[in-house]
Design an enzyme around this catalytic site. Structure first.
Site, mmCIF file in Angstrom:
data_model
loop_
_atom_site.group_PDB
_atom_site.id
_atom_site.type_symbol
_atom_site.label_atom_id
_atom_site.label_comp_id
_atom_site.label_asym_id
_atom_site.label_seq_id
_atom_site.Cartn_x
_atom_site.Cartn_y
_atom_site.Cartn_z
ATOM 1 C CG HIS A 196 10.924 11.159 -8.415
ATOM 2 N ND1 HIS A 196 11.015 12.714 -8.351
ATOM 3 C CD2 HIS A 196 9.529 10.742 -7.836
ATOM 4 C CE1 HIS A 196 9.960 12.849 -7.343
ATOM 5 N NE2 HIS A 196 9.118 12.044 -7.279
ATOM 6 C CG ASP A 214 6.256 12.092 -8.358
ATOM 7 O OD1 ASP A 214 6.213 11.503 -7.371
ATOM 8 O OD2 ASP A 214 6.815 12.902 -8.940
ATOM 9 N N GLY A 222 16.975 18.921 -5.787
ATOM 10 C CA GLY A 222 18.359 19.098 -5.329
ATOM 11 C C GLY A 222 18.362 19.331 -3.955
ATOM 12 C CG ASP A 266 -1.734 -1.030 1.189
ATOM 13 O OD1 ASP A 266 -2.447 -1.531 0.175
ATOM 14 O OD2 ASP A 266 -2.191 -1.650 2.325
ATOM 15 C CG HIS A 286 1.407 14.599 3.919
ATOM 16 N ND1 HIS A 286 0.275 15.499 4.321
ATOM 17 C CD2 HIS A 286 2.551 15.251 3.857
ATOM 18 C CE1 HIS A 286 1.049 16.590 4.352
ATOM 19 N NE2 HIS A 286 2.435 16.213 4.021
ATOM 20 C CG HIS A 335 5.570 16.095 7.539
ATOM 21 N ND1 HIS A 335 5.180 17.185 8.021
ATOM 22 C CD2 HIS A 335 5.411 15.989 6.130
ATOM 23 C CE1 HIS A 335 4.563 17.840 7.001
ATOM 24 N NE2 HIS A 335 4.838 17.247 6.010
ATOM 25 C CD GLU A 336 6.864 13.767 3.609
ATOM 26 O OE1 GLU A 336 7.274 14.807 3.466
ATOM 27 O OE2 GLU A 336 5.737 13.779 2.713
ATOM 28 C CG HIS A 374 6.698 14.549 -2.920
ATOM 29 N ND1 HIS A 374 7.217 15.150 -4.027
ATOM 30 C CD2 HIS A 374 6.730 13.245 -3.238
ATOM 31 C CE1 HIS A 374 7.610 14.470 -4.989
ATOM 32 N NE2 HIS A 374 7.072 13.407 -4.731
ATOM 33 C CG HIS A 415 1.204 20.717 5.322
ATOM 34 N ND1 HIS A 415 1.429 21.122 3.970
ATOM 35 C CD2 HIS A 415 2.189 19.535 5.523
ATOM 36 C CE1 HIS A 415 2.611 20.341 3.608
ATOM 37 N NE2 HIS A 415 2.782 19.345 4.476
ATOM 38 C CD GLU A 419 -6.185 0.163 -4.808
ATOM 39 O OE1 GLU A 419 -6.837 0.323 -3.721
ATOM 40 O OE2 GLU A 419 -5.549 -0.542 -5.453
ATOM 41 C CB THR A 458 10.597 20.079 -1.811
ATOM 42 O OG1 THR A 458 10.040 21.306 -1.988
ATOM 43 C CG2 THR A 458 9.812 19.096 -1.265
HETATM 44 C C1 RRS Z 1 8.171 19.316 6.676
HETATM 45 C C2 RRS Z 1 9.207 18.623 5.819
HETATM 46 C C3 RRS Z 1 9.643 17.346 6.489
HETATM 47 C C4 RRS Z 1 8.667 18.272 4.394
HETATM 48 C C5 RRS Z 1 8.180 19.617 3.729
HETATM 49 C C6 RRS Z 1 7.512 19.265 2.223
HETATM 50 C C7 RRS Z 1 6.349 18.490 2.486
HETATM 51 O O1 RRS Z 1 5.488 18.884 3.106
HETATM 52 N N1 RRS Z 1 6.129 16.982 2.500
HETATM 53 O O2 RRS Z 1 4.926 16.461 2.840
HETATM 54 C C8 RRS Z 1 9.346 20.276 3.405
HETATM 55 O O3 RRS Z 1 10.379 19.809 2.674
HETATM 56 N N2 RRS Z 1 9.384 21.513 3.761
HETATM 57 C C9 RRS Z 1 10.691 22.509 3.296
HETATM 58 C C10 RRS Z 1 10.013 23.933 3.235
HETATM 59 C C11 RRS Z 1 10.778 24.738 2.838
HETATM 60 C C12 RRS Z 1 11.688 25.866 3.559
HETATM 61 N N3 RRS Z 1 12.596 26.456 2.730
HETATM 62 C C13 RRS Z 1 12.522 26.066 1.575
HETATM 63 C C14 RRS Z 1 12.989 26.769 0.417
HETATM 64 C C15 RRS Z 1 12.520 26.117 -0.888
HETATM 65 C C16 RRS Z 1 11.533 25.310 -0.913
HETATM 66 C C17 RRS Z 1 11.036 24.592 0.059
HETATM 67 C C18 RRS Z 1 11.471 25.163 1.402
HETATM 68 C C19 RRS Z 1 13.523 27.298 3.470
HETATM 69 C C20 RRS Z 1 15.076 26.785 3.472
HETATM 70 C C21 RRS Z 1 15.099 25.373 4.329
HETATM 71 C C22 RRS Z 1 15.272 24.243 3.303
HETATM 72 C C23 RRS Z 1 15.117 22.976 4.140
HETATM 73 C C24 RRS Z 1 14.021 22.677 4.794
HETATM 74 N N4 RRS Z 1 12.994 22.238 3.629
HETATM 75 C C25 RRS Z 1 11.503 22.462 4.360
HETATM 76 O O4 RRS Z 1 11.202 22.670 5.433
HETATM 77 CA CA CA Z 2 15.456 18.963 -1.845
HETATM 78 ZN ZN ZN Z 3 7.603 11.794 -6.173
HETATM 79 ZN ZN ZN Z 4 3.901 17.777 4.209
#
Ligand code: RRS
Ligand code: CA
Ligand code: ZN
Ligand code: ZN
Length: 168
Positions: A69, A71, A77, A59, A123, A119-120, A84, A129, A90, A81
């Site tokens: 990748h 999707d 990089g 699942d 979801h 966290h993931e 996700h 969120h 399904e 982010t």
């Molecule tokens: C909650 C987490 C586990 C998952 C989330 C994504 C999410 O909600 N997945 O379900 C996430 O990656 N949030 C970014 C959000 C974010 C923060 N910035 C960003 C700069 C560019 C793009 C995104 C971000 C500022 C700079 C810090 C970058 C490094 C940390 N990144 C984040 O906190």
């Molecule tokens: Ca990244």
């Molecule tokens: Zn993906």
């Molecule tokens: Zn999230």
């Protein structure tokens, strides 16, 4: 919102999960243990049970992938982010993708895989969120104490979807 919601909840309490591509930042057994612990956080607060599957029909499929990748949500990089997930359903529903270009750790340097996975998986179970920085569903990463990772709001939200933890 990174939850790419597909339906609101699983219609069963036994949910299978598998791990596809791993990260080179951590040993395989460490990744497996952190993933299992992050799922157990949600199992302890709900009637859900998670079973490891070694087929690709699980699942929840967990993968470390980079950039484009397959999707519609390519990663970006290092930093930006981190990961996700897709809401229950399904196919790609429930799947969790970690950006392989992050420095994944079991500690507090880089990004802690256990905290991000919790966290993931929120979801993947149907949670959105939260605007409360104490919630594990807060949309920005922060180093969290790994003990009692779920806020009372997280527990209330998972119980709204799946009911309370039964008295096992
Ligand atoms: C909650 C987490 C586990 C998952 C989330 C994504 C999410 O909600 N997945 O379900 C996430 O990656 N949030 C970014 C959000 C974010 C923060 N910035 C960003 C700069 C560019 C793009 C995104 C971000 C500022 C700079 C810090 C970058 C490094 C940390 N990144 C984040 O906190
Ligand atoms: Ca990244
Ligand atoms: Zn993906
Ligand atoms: Zn999230």
């Amino acid at each position: 919102d990174y939850s790419h919601r597909r339906g609101n909840r699983w219609k069963k309490n036994i949910i299978t999960y598998g791990v596809g591509r791993y990260t080179s930042d951590l040993p395989v057994n460490t990744v497996d243990a952190l993933i299992a612990s992050a799922l157990d956080v949600w199992a302890k607060a709900s009637p859900l049970t998670f079973l490891r599957s070694y087929s690709h029909q699980a699942d929840i499929m967990v993968e470390f992938v980079g950039n484009e990748h397959g999707d519609s949500f390519p990663f970006d990089g290092p930093d930006g982010t981190l990961a996700h997930a897709f809401g229950p359903g399904e196919g790609i529903g429930g799947d969790v993708h970690f950006d392989e270009d992050e420095a994944w750790t079991a500690g507090f340097k880089g990004f802690n895989l256990y905290v991000v996975a919790a966290h993931e998986f929120g979801h993947a179970l149907g949670l959105k969120h939260s605007q409360n920085p104490e919630s594990v569903m807060y949309p920005t990463y922060k180093n969290r104490k790994t003990h009692n990772l779920l806020s009372s709001e997280d527990i209330m939200n998972i119980n709204t979807l799946y009911g309370p933890r039964d008295k096992r």
